[in-house]
Design an enzyme around this catalytic site. Structure first.
Site, PDB file in Angstrom:
ATOM      1  N   HIS A 162     -11.747   5.502   3.722  1.00 23.54           N
ATOM      2  CA  HIS A 162     -10.418   5.846   4.232  1.00 23.54           C
ATOM      3  C   HIS A 162      -9.357   4.995   3.546  1.00 23.54           C
ATOM      4  O   HIS A 162      -9.604   3.852   3.183  1.00 23.54           O
ATOM      5  CB  HIS A 162     -10.332   5.672   5.751  1.00 23.54           C
ATOM      6  CG  HIS A 162     -10.728   4.311   6.235  1.00 23.54           C
ATOM      7  ND1 HIS A 162     -12.047   3.932   6.392  1.00 23.54           N
ATOM      8  CD2 HIS A 162      -9.986   3.236   6.577  1.00 23.54           C
ATOM      9  CE1 HIS A 162     -12.092   2.690   6.827  1.00 23.54           C
ATOM     10  NE2 HIS A 162     -10.857   2.236   6.944  1.00 23.54           N
ATOM     11  N   HIS A 174      -5.575   3.458   4.059  1.00 21.01           N
ATOM     12  CA  HIS A 174      -4.529   3.146   5.037  1.00 21.01           C
ATOM     13  C   HIS A 174      -3.155   3.365   4.412  1.00 21.01           C
ATOM     14  O   HIS A 174      -2.909   2.921   3.281  1.00 21.01           O
ATOM     15  CB  HIS A 174      -4.581   1.670   5.436  1.00 21.01           C
ATOM     16  CG  HIS A 174      -5.778   1.261   6.228  1.00 21.01           C
ATOM     17  ND1 HIS A 174      -5.770   1.160   7.596  1.00 21.01           N
ATOM     18  CD2 HIS A 174      -7.030   0.906   5.844  1.00 21.01           C
ATOM     19  CE1 HIS A 174      -6.955   0.750   8.024  1.00 21.01           C
ATOM     20  NE2 HIS A 174      -7.748   0.594   6.979  1.00 21.01           N
TER      21      HIS A 174
END
Ligand code: 5GP
Ligand code: ZN
Length: 134
Positions: free
Chosen positions: A99, A101
């Site tokens: 992922h 951010h």
């Protein structure tokens, strides 16, 4: 992947506040909201981190991160943002599904801290370069 919270969000098995979605990836609000608008961009397919992800998927995720970051900065009235990924627990990764951010920044005195210590006087850049090159 079974028991992966982000796979469950990607599969809509648990709800996420979705900012953007396409066939390959999903952007949704991070629960912690380090700053208002803190968003995660994930591939729908499970990869444990950027280090093991398909490079084409990485490229797409970052392309989307740029687009979503611009949308957040503009519409949230941020002055800038940090775009980053953590790979490995030593780097602060807690969810082992790749992922990125997006952390909007409003004020230099906010509570976000990324401290890049200056160690330039204590290291030899040539030694490090040789080591990296193998
Ligand atoms: P990491 O530390 O692995 O780079 O970041 C994981 C992030 O996922 C954290 O910022 C955390 O707040 C967020 N997070 C963990 N569980 C959930 C969840 O169930 N939903 C959402 N939206 N974010 C989560
Ligand atoms: Zn997963």
């Amino acid at each position: 992947m079974e028991d992966c919270i982000f796979c469950k969000i990607a599969a809509k098995e648990i709800p996420g506040k979705i900012v953007y979605e396409d066939d390959v990836c999903l952007a949704f609000l991070d629960l912690s909201q380090t700053t208002d608008g803190h968003t995660l961009v994930i591939p729908k397919e499970h990869y444990s981190s950027i280090l093991t992800a398909d490079p084409e998927v990485v490229a797409h995720v970052y392309k989307v991160a740029q687009k979503v970051a611009n949308q957040i900065v503009k519409n949230m009235g941020a002055a800038g943002c940090n775009i980053l990924t953590n790979a490995g627990e030593v780097a602060g990764q807690t969810v082992h599904h790749f992922h990125v951010h997006i952390i909007p920044r409003y004020d230099e005195n906010d509570t976000v801290t990324f401290k890049f210590t200056d160690r330039s006087k204590d290291v030899n850049l040539d030694d490090i370069l040789d080591k990296i090159k193998g």
